[in-house]
Design a protein around this motif. Structure first.
Motif, PDB file in Angstrom:
ATOM      1  N   PRO A 109       0.832  -1.214   0.000  1.00  0.00           N
ATOM      2  CA  PRO A 109       0.000   0.000   0.000  1.00  0.00           C
ATOM      3  C   PRO A 109       0.862   1.257   0.000  1.00  0.00           C
ATOM      4  O   PRO A 109       2.010   1.228   0.424  1.00  0.00           O
ATOM      5  N   PRO A 110       0.314   2.379  -0.485  1.00  0.00           N
ATOM      6  CA  PRO A 110       1.085   3.634  -0.549  1.00  0.00           C
ATOM      7  C   PRO A 110       1.421   4.160   0.844  1.00  0.00           C
ATOM      8  O   PRO A 110       0.747   3.828   1.815  1.00  0.00           O
ATOM      9  N   ASP A 111       2.436   5.015   0.916  1.00  0.00           N
ATOM     10  CA  ASP A 111       2.826   5.616   2.186  1.00  0.00           C
ATOM     11  C   ASP A 111       1.718   6.529   2.700  1.00  0.00           C
ATOM     12  O   ASP A 111       1.068   7.218   1.922  1.00  0.00           O
ATOM     13  N   PRO A 112       1.539   6.565   4.014  1.00  0.00           N
ATOM     14  CA  PRO A 112       0.549   7.484   4.573  1.00  0.00           C
ATOM     15  C   PRO A 112       1.071   8.914   4.586  1.00  0.00           C
ATOM     16  O   PRO A 112       2.267   9.147   4.444  1.00  0.00           O
ATOM     17  N   GLU A 113       0.139   9.874   4.756  1.00  0.00           N
ATOM     18  CA  GLU A 113       0.559  11.276   4.901  1.00  0.00           C
ATOM     19  C   GLU A 113       1.386  11.433   6.180  1.00  0.00           C
ATOM     20  O   GLU A 113       1.171  10.729   7.159  1.00  0.00           O
ATOM     21  N   TRP A 116     -10.424  10.274   3.409  1.00  0.00           N
ATOM     22  CA  TRP A 116     -10.481   9.195   4.399  1.00  0.00           C
ATOM     23  C   TRP A 116     -10.180   7.838   3.758  1.00  0.00           C
ATOM     24  O   TRP A 116      -9.447   7.017   4.313  1.00  0.00           O
ATOM     25  N   ARG A 117     -10.745   7.594   2.562  1.00  0.00           N
ATOM     26  CA  ARG A 117     -10.510   6.308   1.901  1.00  0.00           C
ATOM     27  C   ARG A 117      -9.036   6.157   1.555  1.00  0.00           C
ATOM     28  O   ARG A 117      -8.466   5.077   1.652  1.00  0.00           O
ATOM     29  N   GLY A 118      -8.422   7.270   1.107  1.00  0.00           N
ATOM     30  CA  GLY A 118      -6.997   7.246   0.783  1.00  0.00           C
ATOM     31  C   GLY A 118      -6.157   6.904   2.002  1.00  0.00           C
ATOM     32  O   GLY A 118      -5.230   6.093   1.938  1.00  0.00           O
ATOM     33  N   ARG A 119      -6.485   7.512   3.119  1.00  0.00           N
ATOM     34  CA  ARG A 119      -5.726   7.240   4.344  1.00  0.00           C
ATOM     35  C   ARG A 119      -5.907   5.802   4.801  1.00  0.00           C
ATOM     36  O   ARG A 119      -4.974   5.162   5.286  1.00  0.00           O
ATOM     37  N   PHE A 120      -7.126   5.305   4.647  1.00  0.00           N
ATOM     38  CA  PHE A 120      -7.427   3.941   5.113  1.00  0.00           C
ATOM     39  C   PHE A 120      -6.705   2.906   4.253  1.00  0.00           C
ATOM     40  O   PHE A 120      -6.365   1.821   4.715  1.00  0.00           O
ATOM     41  N   ALA A 121      -6.483   3.266   2.980  1.00  0.00           N
ATOM     42  CA  ALA A 121      -5.806   2.331   2.068  1.00  0.00           C
ATOM     43  C   ALA A 121      -4.281   2.428   2.183  1.00  0.00           C
ATOM     44  O   ALA A 121      -3.563   1.613   1.607  1.00  0.00           O
ATOM     45  N   ALA A 122      -3.787   3.409   2.936  1.00  0.00           N
ATOM     46  CA  ALA A 122      -2.336   3.624   3.014  1.00  0.00           C
ATOM     47  C   ALA A 122      -1.668   2.580   3.912  1.00  0.00           C
ATOM     48  O   ALA A 122      -2.336   1.853   4.659  1.00  0.00           O
ATOM     49  N   VAL A 177      -0.538  -9.737  10.448  1.00  0.00           N
ATOM     50  CA  VAL A 177      -0.851  -8.859   9.305  1.00  0.00           C
ATOM     51  C   VAL A 177       0.383  -8.529   8.464  1.00  0.00           C
ATOM     52  O   VAL A 177       0.281  -8.334   7.256  1.00  0.00           O
ATOM     53  N   GLY A 178       1.552  -8.437   9.098  1.00  0.00           N
ATOM     54  CA  GLY A 178       2.782  -8.178   8.359  1.00  0.00           C
ATOM     55  C   GLY A 178       2.984  -6.696   8.036  1.00  0.00           C
ATOM     56  O   GLY A 178       2.072  -5.878   8.153  1.00  0.00           O
ATOM     57  N   LEU A 179       4.193  -6.382   7.597  1.00  0.00           N
ATOM     58  CA  LEU A 179       4.589  -4.988   7.398  1.00  0.00           C
ATOM     59  C   LEU A 179       3.934  -4.354   6.171  1.00  0.00           C
ATOM     60  O   LEU A 179       3.925  -3.131   6.033  1.00  0.00           O
ATOM     61  N   ASP A 180       3.415  -5.156   5.258  1.00  0.00           N
ATOM     62  CA  ASP A 180       2.823  -4.594   4.046  1.00  0.00           C
ATOM     63  C   ASP A 180       1.310  -4.432   4.132  1.00  0.00           C
ATOM     64  O   ASP A 180       0.647  -4.188   3.124  1.00  0.00           O
ATOM     65  N   ALA A 181       0.772  -4.562   5.334  1.00  0.00           N
ATOM     66  CA  ALA A 181      -0.683  -4.409   5.483  1.00  0.00           C
ATOM     67  C   ALA A 181      -1.087  -2.953   5.299  1.00  0.00           C
ATOM     68  O   ALA A 181      -0.323  -2.039   5.594  1.00  0.00           O
ATOM     69  N   SER A 182      -2.288  -2.758   4.795  1.00  0.00           N
ATOM     70  CA  SER A 182      -2.866  -1.413   4.756  1.00  0.00           C
ATOM     71  C   SER A 182      -3.535  -1.154   6.105  1.00  0.00           C
ATOM     72  O   SER A 182      -3.737  -2.063   6.920  1.00  0.00           O
ATOM     73  N   ARG A 183      -3.900   0.110   6.313  1.00  0.00           N
ATOM     74  CA  ARG A 183      -4.600   0.458   7.540  1.00  0.00           C
ATOM     75  C   ARG A 183      -5.963  -0.233   7.619  1.00  0.00           C
ATOM     76  O   ARG A 183      -6.430  -0.593   8.695  1.00  0.00           O
ATOM     77  N   ALA A 184      -6.583  -0.426   6.478  1.00  0.00           N
ATOM     78  CA  ALA A 184      -7.856  -1.141   6.433  1.00  0.00           C
ATOM     79  C   ALA A 184      -7.677  -2.584   6.907  1.00  0.00           C
ATOM     80  O   ALA A 184      -8.453  -3.086   7.730  1.00  0.00           O
ATOM     81  N   GLU A 185      -6.644  -3.234   6.386  1.00  0.00           N
ATOM     82  CA  GLU A 185      -6.403  -4.638   6.775  1.00  0.00           C
ATOM     83  C   GLU A 185      -6.072  -4.751   8.260  1.00  0.00           C
ATOM     84  O   GLU A 185      -6.547  -5.658   8.949  1.00  0.00           O
ATOM     85  N   LEU A 186      -5.262  -3.817   8.744  1.00  0.00           N
ATOM     86  CA  LEU A 186      -4.908  -3.859  10.166  1.00  0.00           C
ATOM     87  C   LEU A 186      -6.140  -3.629  11.043  1.00  0.00           C
ATOM     88  O   LEU A 186      -6.330  -4.298  12.060  1.00  0.00           O
ATOM     89  N   THR A 187      -7.001  -2.684  10.631  1.00  0.00           N
ATOM     90  CA  THR A 187      -8.207  -2.394  11.424  1.00  0.00           C
ATOM     91  C   THR A 187      -9.104  -3.627  11.507  1.00  0.00           C
ATOM     92  O   THR A 187      -9.614  -3.970  12.574  1.00  0.00           O
TER      93      THR A 187
END
Ligand SMILES: [Zn+2]
Length: 215
Positions: free
Chosen positions: A9-13, A143-149, A173-183
């Motif tokens: 997933p892309p880097d977060p802000e 919000w969707r962008g942040r959740f996918a980061a 979850v591993g280091l490549d998880a998105s915030r959505a996956e972690l949540t």
């Protein structure tokens, strides 16, 4: 499914991953026991209601009520236009740190109740709220962008937390998880109900490293 499947997933802000522990004297503490407005109002009526037992900066045991800042959560039925919170000041000479206490249901910096944000980014399992004011499309996209980061920094925090369940979640979850996956994974592991999933993880990461944000 995301078209970027297979890619990390892309880097977060930057604002989501900046610690406030060392740069600021005082700050925000989130009370993980206050899930609803009624409990919050009751706590607020009592000067001791939210009082920390010691100053997180210097450890001093005396804090006084300093003021009652206002929050203005938009767009959630049943939530008033103005929600007061309480700020305490450390009484130790030479410290004077101030601490705002935020109930768990309010999202730091987003001008919203967490429930409102969760309804946008995790709509499938959320109870409908007929008549709730709509969220502007631009805000929804942000919000969707942040959740996918990427959740990498959050996963690292969990892995280093010293808690067995959190370390297990981090390696699951591993280091490549998105915030959505972690949540989702955190809600499953900790049995967090819909409407409280974002609030629960946001409170956890803020507790582990003050200032770091889920959204
Ligand atoms: Zn202090």
């Amino acid at each position: 499914m995301s078209p970027s499947i297979g890619l990390p997933p892309p880097d977060p802000e930057t604002c989501l991953v900046t610690s406030r522990v060392s740069r600021f004297k005082g700050g925000t503490l989130i009370d993980d026991e206050v899930h609803d407005l009624e409990t919050h109002e009751r706590r607020l009526c009592d000067p001791d209601g939210y009082r920390p037992c010691r100053c997180p900066r210097c450890g001093h045991g005396v804090l006084h009520v300093h003021c009652y800042p206002e929050r203005h959560p938009r767009g959630e039925l049943g939530m008033p236009a103005v929600v007061r919170i309480v700020q305490y000041v450390c009484a130790a000479a030479g410290c004077g740190a101030t601490w705002r206490i935020l109930p768990m249901f309010l999202a730091r910096h987003l001008w919203r109740a967490w429930k409102t944000v969760e309804r946008v980014v995790m709509p499938a399992s959320m109870p409908r709220s007929a008549g709730a004011p709509t969220v502007p499309a631009r805000t929804e996209r942000r919000w969707r962008g942040r959740f996918a980061a990427s959740a990498r920094i959050l996963v690292v925090l969990l892995a280093a937390s010293g808690g067995m369940a959190l370390e297990a979640l981090a390696s699951h979850v591993g280091l490549d998880a998105s915030r959505a996956e972690l949540t989702e994974a955190h809600a499953d592991a900790a049995r967090v109900m819909p409407a409280a999933r974002l609030a629960a993880l946001a409170e956890l990461v803020h507790r582990l490293e003050r200032g770091v944000r889920l959204m």
